[in-house]
Design a protein around this motif. Sequence first.
Motif, PDB file in Angstrom:
ATOM      1  N   ARG A 186       0.808  -1.219   0.000  1.00 40.71           N
ATOM      2  CA  ARG A 186       0.000   0.000   0.000  1.00 40.71           C
ATOM      3  C   ARG A 186       0.846   1.276   0.000  1.00 40.71           C
ATOM      4  O   ARG A 186       0.306   2.368   0.009  1.00 40.71           O
ATOM      5  N   HIS A 187       2.180   1.160   0.011  1.00 39.36           N
ATOM      6  CA  HIS A 187       3.018   2.368   0.135  1.00 39.36           C
ATOM      7  C   HIS A 187       2.637   3.456  -0.863  1.00 39.36           C
ATOM      8  O   HIS A 187       2.420   3.199  -2.045  1.00 39.36           O
ATOM      9  N   SER A 188       2.607   4.683  -0.356  1.00 44.85           N
ATOM     10  CA  SER A 188       2.654   5.842  -1.260  1.00 44.85           C
ATOM     11  C   SER A 188       3.315   6.976  -0.487  1.00 44.85           C
ATOM     12  O   SER A 188       3.191   7.049   0.742  1.00 44.85           O
ATOM     13  N   SER A 189       4.045   7.823  -1.213  1.00 48.62           N
ATOM     14  CA  SER A 189       4.699   8.955  -0.550  1.00 48.62           C
ATOM     15  C   SER A 189       3.634   9.942  -0.096  1.00 48.62           C
ATOM     16  O   SER A 189       2.618  10.124  -0.771  1.00 48.62           O
ATOM     17  N   CYS A 190       3.912  10.565   1.047  1.00 52.02           N
ATOM     18  CA  CYS A 190       2.974  11.525   1.634  1.00 52.02           C
ATOM     19  C   CYS A 190       3.630  12.911   1.585  1.00 52.02           C
ATOM     20  O   CYS A 190       4.754  13.077   2.054  1.00 52.02           O
ATOM     21  N   ARG A 191       2.928  13.870   0.998  1.00 53.62           N
ATOM     22  CA  ARG A 191       3.504  15.225   0.880  1.00 53.62           C
ATOM     23  C   ARG A 191       2.632  16.285   1.547  1.00 53.62           C
ATOM     24  O   ARG A 191       2.797  17.471   1.293  1.00 53.62           O
ATOM     25  N   ALA A 192       1.691  15.841   2.397  1.00 51.59           N
ATOM     26  CA  ALA A 192       0.862  16.797   3.153  1.00 51.59           C
ATOM     27  C   ALA A 192       0.677  16.241   4.561  1.00 51.59           C
ATOM     28  O   ALA A 192       0.195  15.107   4.726  1.00 51.59           O
TER      29      ALA A 192
ATOM     30  N   GLY B 122      13.095  24.232  -2.040  1.00 43.84           N
ATOM     31  CA  GLY B 122      11.879  24.859  -1.503  1.00 43.84           C
ATOM     32  C   GLY B 122      10.706  23.906  -1.326  1.00 43.84           C
ATOM     33  O   GLY B 122       9.556  24.324  -1.454  1.00 43.84           O
ATOM     34  N   GLN B 123      10.980  22.638  -1.036  1.00 42.48           N
ATOM     35  CA  GLN B 123       9.882  21.675  -0.901  1.00 42.48           C
ATOM     36  C   GLN B 123       9.147  21.908   0.419  1.00 42.48           C
ATOM     37  O   GLN B 123       9.706  21.715   1.503  1.00 42.48           O
ATOM     38  N   LYS B 124       7.865  22.290   0.306  1.00 48.86           N
ATOM     39  CA  LYS B 124       7.115  22.755   1.475  1.00 48.86           C
ATOM     40  C   LYS B 124       6.891  21.660   2.520  1.00 48.86           C
ATOM     41  O   LYS B 124       6.784  21.946   3.707  1.00 48.86           O
TER      42      LYS B 124
ATOM     43  N   VAL C 203       7.917  11.142   3.089  1.00 46.94           N
ATOM     44  CA  VAL C 203       8.426  11.275   1.721  1.00 46.94           C
ATOM     45  C   VAL C 203       9.942  11.453   1.789  1.00 46.94           C
ATOM     46  O   VAL C 203      10.451  12.231   2.605  1.00 46.94           O
ATOM     47  N   TYR C 204      10.628  10.691   0.974  1.00 46.28           N
ATOM     48  CA  TYR C 204      12.090  10.831   0.875  1.00 46.28           C
ATOM     49  C   TYR C 204      12.412  12.166   0.218  1.00 46.28           C
ATOM     50  O   TYR C 204      11.674  12.652  -0.645  1.00 46.28           O
ATOM     51  N   ILE C 205      13.563  12.739   0.587  1.00 47.62           N
ATOM     52  CA  ILE C 205      13.989  13.999  -0.013  1.00 47.62           C
ATOM     53  C   ILE C 205      15.413  13.851  -0.565  1.00 47.62           C
ATOM     54  O   ILE C 205      16.406  14.102   0.127  1.00 47.62           O
ATOM     55  N   GLY C 206      15.480  13.433  -1.830  1.00 39.58           N
ATOM     56  CA  GLY C 206      16.780  13.327  -2.483  1.00 39.58           C
ATOM     57  C   GLY C 206      17.372  14.692  -2.796  1.00 39.58           C
ATOM     58  O   GLY C 206      18.592  14.847  -2.933  1.00 39.58           O
ATOM     59  N   ALA C 207      16.478  15.699  -2.877  1.00 39.12           N
ATOM     60  CA  ALA C 207      16.942  17.059  -3.189  1.00 39.12           C
ATOM     61  C   ALA C 207      17.876  17.603  -2.109  1.00 39.12           C
ATOM     62  O   ALA C 207      18.521  18.637  -2.314  1.00 39.12           O
ATOM     63  N   LEU C 208      17.976  16.892  -1.011  1.00 40.98           N
ATOM     64  CA  LEU C 208      18.931  17.290   0.014  1.00 40.98           C
ATOM     65  C   LEU C 208      20.371  17.183  -0.505  1.00 40.98           C
ATOM     66  O   LEU C 208      21.296  17.738   0.073  1.00 40.98           O
TER      67      LEU C 208
ATOM     68  N   ILE D  44      -1.747   4.590  -4.763  1.00 45.85           N
ATOM     69  CA  ILE D  44      -0.706   3.617  -5.117  1.00 45.85           C
ATOM     70  C   ILE D  44      -0.245   3.897  -6.546  1.00 45.85           C
ATOM     71  O   ILE D  44      -1.021   3.773  -7.491  1.00 45.85           O
ATOM     72  N   LYS D  45       1.018   4.323  -6.664  1.00 43.72           N
ATOM     73  CA  LYS D  45       1.548   4.682  -7.991  1.00 43.72           C
ATOM     74  C   LYS D  45       2.042   3.418  -8.696  1.00 43.72           C
ATOM     75  O   LYS D  45       2.860   2.675  -8.124  1.00 43.72           O
ATOM     76  N   PRO D  46       1.578   3.157  -9.895  1.00 41.41           N
ATOM     77  CA  PRO D  46       1.994   1.927 -10.584  1.00 41.41           C
ATOM     78  C   PRO D  46       3.498   1.890 -10.851  1.00 41.41           C
ATOM     79  O   PRO D  46       4.108   2.920 -11.114  1.00 41.41           O
ATOM     80  N   ARG D  47       4.054   0.708 -10.770  1.00 43.26           N
ATOM     81  CA  ARG D  47       5.474   0.499 -11.060  1.00 43.26           C
ATOM     82  C   ARG D  47       5.639  -0.226 -12.393  1.00 43.26           C
ATOM     83  O   ARG D  47       4.709  -0.838 -12.908  1.00 43.26           O
ATOM     84  N   LEU D  48       6.879  -0.161 -12.918  1.00 47.69           N
ATOM     85  CA  LEU D  48       7.203  -0.888 -14.159  1.00 47.69           C
ATOM     86  C   LEU D  48       6.816  -2.355 -14.020  1.00 47.69           C
ATOM     87  O   LEU D  48       6.985  -2.940 -12.940  1.00 47.69           O
TER      88      LEU D  48
HETATM   89  C1  LIG Z   1      15.985   8.411  -2.560  1.00 44.96           C
HETATM   90  C2  LIG Z   1      14.681   9.102  -2.909  1.00 44.96           C
HETATM   91  C3  LIG Z   1      14.643  10.468  -3.055  1.00 44.96           C
HETATM   92  C4  LIG Z   1      13.440  11.126  -3.300  1.00 44.96           C
HETATM   93  N1  LIG Z   1      13.405  12.487  -3.344  1.00 44.96           N
HETATM   94  C5  LIG Z   1      12.222  13.131  -3.413  1.00 44.96           C
HETATM   95  C6  LIG Z   1      12.168  14.561  -3.295  1.00 44.96           C
HETATM   96  O1  LIG Z   1      13.184  15.249  -3.162  1.00 44.96           O
HETATM   97  N2  LIG Z   1      10.948  15.143  -3.315  1.00 44.96           N
HETATM   98  C7  LIG Z   1       9.785  14.427  -3.449  1.00 44.96           C
HETATM   99  O2  LIG Z   1       8.707  15.034  -3.450  1.00 44.96           O
HETATM  100  N3  LIG Z   1       9.807  13.068  -3.574  1.00 44.96           N
HETATM  101  C8  LIG Z   1      10.990  12.420  -3.554  1.00 44.96           C
HETATM  102  N4  LIG Z   1      11.043  11.036  -3.621  1.00 44.96           N
HETATM  103  C9  LIG Z   1       9.787  10.283  -3.738  1.00 44.96           C
HETATM  104  C10 LIG Z   1       9.591   9.706  -5.131  1.00 44.96           C
HETATM  105  O3  LIG Z   1       9.231  10.730  -6.025  1.00 44.96           O
HETATM  106  C11 LIG Z   1       8.498   8.626  -5.059  1.00 44.96           C
HETATM  107  O4  LIG Z   1       8.916   7.593  -4.187  1.00 44.96           O
HETATM  108  C12 LIG Z   1       8.212   8.044  -6.440  1.00 44.96           C
HETATM  109  O5  LIG Z   1       7.642   9.020  -7.279  1.00 44.96           O
HETATM  110  C13 LIG Z   1       7.226   6.886  -6.337  1.00 44.96           C
HETATM  111  O6  LIG Z   1       6.019   7.335  -5.721  1.00 44.96           O
HETATM  112  P1  LIG Z   1       5.474   6.635  -4.388  1.00 44.96           P
HETATM  113  O7  LIG Z   1       6.553   6.680  -3.352  1.00 44.96           O
HETATM  114  O8  LIG Z   1       4.261   7.455  -3.970  1.00 44.96           O
HETATM  115  O9  LIG Z   1       5.077   5.242  -4.754  1.00 44.96           O
HETATM  116  C14 LIG Z   1      12.244  10.378  -3.449  1.00 44.96           C
HETATM  117  C15 LIG Z   1      12.301   8.976  -3.350  1.00 44.96           C
HETATM  118  C16 LIG Z   1      13.500   8.351  -3.087  1.00 44.96           C
HETATM  119  C17 LIG Z   1      13.528   6.843  -2.943  1.00 44.96           C
END
Ligand SMILES: Cc1cc2nc3c(=O)[nH]c(=O)nc-3n(C[C@H](O)[C@H](O)[C@H](O)COP(=O)(O)O)c2cc1C
Length: 272
Positions: A32-38, A88-90, A154-159, A195-199
């Motif tokens: 069920r994973h999905s990234s949360c941005r709020a 600037g990711q809120k 939510v992961y932040i690679g932009a760091l 749930i975002k579809p994967r390859l």
């Molecule tokens: C190492 C890593 C860095 C990421 N960096 C960002 C980020 O800087 N900002 C963001 O909004 N999402 C970031 N994401 C989230 C991805 O965009 C997200 O996992 C991908 O689009 C798949 O969506 P889901 O996690 O909702 O299934 C990152 C994910 C990973 C694994």
Amino acid sequence: MTDAPDLVHARYRDPALLGGVAMNPVLETILRHSSCRAFLPDPIPPATLEAIIASASAAATSSNLQVWSLMVVEDPARKARLAALAGGQKHIEQSPTFLVWLADLARLDTIARQNQTNVEGIHYLELFMVALIDAALAAQNAVVALESLGLGSVYIGALRNQPERVAAELGLPKLVFPAFGLSIGVPDPKGTSAIKPRLPQSVVVHREQYNATVDLAALAAYDGRMSAFQQEQVMPDERWSQRVISRVKTPESLTGRHRMREALASLGFVLK
Ligand SMILES: Cc1cc2nc3c(=O)[nH]c(=O)nc-3n(C[C@H](O)[C@H](O)[C@H](O)COP(=O)(O)O)c2cc1C
């Protein structure tokens, strides 16, 4: 509770899947994973954070070296400065707790120095890779744990856009690299969570020998599924295969990370 075939199907939207595996709570959380941005402003209770970090520590670690560390950032002013450094990711400011996962070779170096020993091995690329892998495995265990508790992240690679400035903000010594951030908190129910579809598995799974051809029909099907997903989410509908190409098309598309070698050198990583 959704049964397993539905969740496996939801992950890929691929009718070719077999399905049929019995569901359990672990599979359900992972699928069920999905990234949360709020996020809501509610703080994470200390015991909850402790359990999340314990889950991170429970991940396997290469040779039990445990060459990762975690920075917990809750000061709003510092989160705001880190958000500014990360495009600037809120959600970095909005989430009550921002975790920074560190590839940490400094602790091993310090332990060696305290034993009047020099450890040459830490200056090789291999050890940096070990530290990055350790940090990623720990972080993903934390994500599964927190999602099992109804929290979001939510992961932040932009760091990594400006690693030296992030390192200065966090007071990192040499040989500690801020690999990525993770905003965590209680999901705002008004935010989207899907749930975002994967390859397809037929594209990512190889058997016995690598198959260098990409199944174009399967890829086109995936582009279509992603397009449908984007429309459902009322997000710009750019073809997935085009988007990933533009993400790596030029050095500038790497949003500052094309100078990673230079950044690593200035953070003390020799990478022999
Ligand atoms: C190492 C890593 C860095 C990421 N960096 C960002 C980020 O800087 N900002 C963001 O909004 N999402 C970031 N994401 C989230 C991805 O965009 C997200 O996992 C991908 O689009 C798949 O969506 P889901 O996690 O909702 O299934 C990152 C994910 C990973 C694994």
